[in-house]
Scaffold this active site. Sequence first.
Site, PDB file in Angstrom:
ATOM      1  N   TRP A  56       0.861  -1.175   0.000  1.00  0.00           N
ATOM      2  CA  TRP A  56       0.000   0.000   0.000  1.00  0.00           C
ATOM      3  C   TRP A  56       0.900   1.228   0.000  1.00  0.00           C
ATOM      4  O   TRP A  56       1.837   1.336   0.809  1.00  0.00           O
ATOM      5  CB  TRP A  56      -0.877  -0.052   1.244  1.00  0.00           C
ATOM      6  CG  TRP A  56      -1.823   1.068   1.462  1.00  0.00           C
ATOM      7  CD1 TRP A  56      -2.694   1.600   0.557  1.00  0.00           C
ATOM      8  CD2 TRP A  56      -2.030   1.773   2.685  1.00  0.00           C
ATOM      9  NE1 TRP A  56      -3.429   2.593   1.162  1.00  0.00           N
ATOM     10  CE2 TRP A  56      -3.051   2.715   2.466  1.00  0.00           C
ATOM     11  CE3 TRP A  56      -1.465   1.692   3.968  1.00  0.00           C
ATOM     12  CZ2 TRP A  56      -3.509   3.580   3.464  1.00  0.00           C
ATOM     13  CZ3 TRP A  56      -1.936   2.553   4.963  1.00  0.00           C
ATOM     14  CH2 TRP A  56      -2.943   3.480   4.693  1.00  0.00           C
TER      15      TRP A  56
ATOM     16  N   LYS B  36     -12.985  -1.474   6.402  1.00  0.00           N
ATOM     17  CA  LYS B  36     -13.623  -2.309   5.388  1.00  0.00           C
ATOM     18  C   LYS B  36     -14.546  -3.342   5.977  1.00  0.00           C
ATOM     19  O   LYS B  36     -15.672  -3.501   5.525  1.00  0.00           O
ATOM     20  CB  LYS B  36     -12.563  -3.030   4.530  1.00  0.00           C
ATOM     21  CG  LYS B  36     -11.850  -2.136   3.555  1.00  0.00           C
ATOM     22  CD  LYS B  36     -10.713  -1.407   4.215  1.00  0.00           C
ATOM     23  CE  LYS B  36      -9.783  -0.784   3.213  1.00  0.00           C
ATOM     24  NZ  LYS B  36      -8.822   0.099   3.913  1.00  0.00           N
TER      25      LYS B  36
ATOM     26  N   ASP C 127       0.008  -5.801   9.489  1.00  0.00           N
ATOM     27  CA  ASP C 127      -1.046  -4.846   9.162  1.00  0.00           C
ATOM     28  C   ASP C 127      -2.236  -5.678   8.714  1.00  0.00           C
ATOM     29  O   ASP C 127      -2.176  -6.336   7.668  1.00  0.00           O
ATOM     30  CB  ASP C 127      -0.592  -3.890   8.047  1.00  0.00           C
ATOM     31  CG  ASP C 127      -1.621  -2.799   7.763  1.00  0.00           C
ATOM     32  OD1 ASP C 127      -1.340  -1.910   6.921  1.00  0.00           O
ATOM     33  OD2 ASP C 127      -2.713  -2.817   8.378  1.00  0.00           O
TER      34      ASP C 127
END
Lengths: 465, 428
Positions: free
Chosen positions: B158, B275, B239
Amino acid sequence: MRLNDGSVARRLSTLGKHLVGDHYYDCTTTNSSSDPITPMASQGADDRTISPSPTSGGITGGSVFGHVAQAPEDPILGVTVAYNKDPSPVKVNLGVGAYRTEEGKPLVLNVVRRAEQLLLNDPNRIKEYLPITGLAEFNKLSAKLIFGQDSPAIQENRVTTVQCLSGTGSLRVGAEFLAKHYHEHTIYIPLPTWGNHPKVFTIAGLTVKTYRYYDPATRGLNFQGLLEDLSAAPSGAIVLLHACAHNPTGVDPTLDQWEHIRQLMRSKGLLPFFDSAYQGFASGSLDADAQPVRLFVADGGELLAAQSYAKNMGLYGERVGALSIVCKTRDVAVRVESQLKLVIRPMYSNPPIHGASIVATILRDREMYGGWTIELKAMADRIISMRTQLHEALLARGTPGDWSHIIKQIGMFTFTGLNTDQVAFMTKEYHIYMTSDGRISMAGLSSRTVPHLADAIHAAVTGAV
Amino acid sequence: MALSGALFRGAVGRGVGAVFLLGNRSMSSWWSNVEPAAKDPILGVTEAFLADQSPDKVNVGVGAYRDDNGKPVVLECVREAERRIAGNQNMEYLPMGGSLKFIEETLKLAYGGNSEFIKDRRIAAVQALSGTGACRLFADFQRRFQPDSQIYIPVPTWSNHHNIWRDAQVPQRTFHYYHPESKGLDFASLIDDVKNAPNGSFFLLHACAHNPTGVDPSEEQWKEISYQFKVKNHFAFFDMAYQGFASGDPEKDAKAIRIFLDDGHLIGCAQSYAKNMGLYGQRIGCLSILCEDELQAVAVKSQLQQIARPMYSNPPVHGALVVSTILGDPELKNLWLQEVKVMADRIIGMRTALRESLEKLGSTLPWEHITNQIGMFCFSGMTPQQVDRLTSEFHIYMTRNGRISMAGVTTGNVGYLANAIHEVTKSG
């Protein structure tokens, strides 16, 4: 299959370090305003304990954070922690500046409740990420709130406003921007100021200096000292200004004095950074409380302004605030905004939506806005009433000293002038919780508790403390 | 620029009402040297999409879930939680470390409901501003307490990971991860990099549904990685932004973390509800660091709070209340688990549909990776030039690394998307 997570000796030494309070590893200070945070290194390791090399990991595979020492409690928030632990039925919390009703309860404003209901039932509400700069409507309305509906700077599109996490977040984003893009890295903060100010600016990479502000002799403003210190500041230095209701002293310059300050600062090219955490709370009028900021904007110059809705809308925990930067031209404002995004993205990507949505709902609706101003004035009036009552109670007890500053000072806090010993005495004997600098949050008082506080102050001042 | 003395003196005698202009309009801006910043590569895509007027436009850029009508979704469990919360709570400050109830429920998700580490209070954990905020707190903490360390970041990752550790002033190194030829995991090179890194290095690992590639190690591969980490005494920072979204089962998606915990690693972990609970804008997440004992956890947590205080003082309450309400109520929690599975299943269905459409169009290129990859994203293998053609010719918006957000694919647009991809890739 379990990893051997440390020899017995190593575990004991780790525990031992914490019990002994190994100060070599203490990275933080509570009171110092200018100590930069120094990286932990194993210099001066204590001979009695085994010092793990921080990056070696070691054969035993113990924690790479085993050397981390316990940080001290935050001095302000720690007051509430201590208060909560106290079982006494007469305890009073005059620590953190959160508004309380006459019944000692936190308050959710009616307009806020209504706004929440509207949001709940709104089919069109935003369901995803806000932009990095936050809710656009919130930003526009916030700028208008502080700079005025008709502010030329806004009309000329010279203002960039980004939603941030309350006052703290706005200050931090502004400070990071200044550290990256401004040629002067020194910021002058008033003496005294909110305990978190020096930490915010230091961690962002600015050097913190102070200017005289509070005069203990008069319990008012040291205007001469302020002018002298700002005159001596290098051209271009940043100056932190409390827009109104100075925290912790409650001492504000008059408008005349503000005009002097403005002229001095502009003549020296000093950059104003306003912290506006109490707009509406000081006098009860949103416009009156914003005058100092508007004075500066009116001269066409540049400035930063951090706004918080924690107190004046009671949105404390929702973390709603805004940072505005007033620029010379629209083009500059656009570029500045793009750089603010680069500060925000690696910090938290985009700001939380809930609180800002509530604020926008209220500010955009004339009727709700009107309702808010009424509730805000009621809060401000209750605080003024507490000032009056406390002052009268001390007069009635014949407490030695001049206590007129209680009614002269403005906003949520009173700087009593009590020293740390007196404060400690009041906490121990009367279960009064306040910060050790003698600051009391008037919002934590009620008609019921004023006599108890007056007794405590009287005892502290007349006793051999 | 100094102003004339006469001008200054003349102003002093003025009353309060008049504002005296001191010729500041002649002074130049302090910010003349400020360059316009480059647009964020991910969030800039949505900006461009919104500006596009074409009726055919498709947004497969940012990773926000959409239903089959292309609409964003508020989960039913969230709606119910918000109904219960509204009007009932005050909005007082949370502690600097956030809501304890929220943290308790969140740790159970990552570490397991019956985790001994939770019972033994060995986890230092604070509420953070979603995944970004959790990573940033850890990066700042790493900088402060392991100032000589670096962070090993997978290639690719990311894009904001680089920004986070850079702003925290932690030097970065990379390790091999994605294998472009197979569009899978470059496991051999990954293990080599793990072995070659100095002992006690810090590694950033995606717990599941790797962003942007969708390529995850298998369970066996995770065990091997964990073993090599043990040998080298590396620090594993996970993460986890998509727990529940990868397989549809949060327990299954936490497998990598559980393997490391079983092997005795003292991990760090960033969790996000953006999310998997659709709480994007609430900025609700958690940073946890597993310590040797309770005392250490208390110390570490206190230091994490010291990092939060000059950043935002204390975290926002709303998202924490929503999560606690849902996870603390067995019925609501079950509802959530069902809704997460629905979202994950729809994405898995779209993967199949996209692959089949491309194969039906007669594309000679291999497309198994679309269904091999997992989670919200598909690393298509398209070049930036091909992506640009998708945007300019077909009004399809995605990041230039070829990452497709499968959450933006619907039964309504999958055919159009497949056709466009086929068009820009068939000559190449």
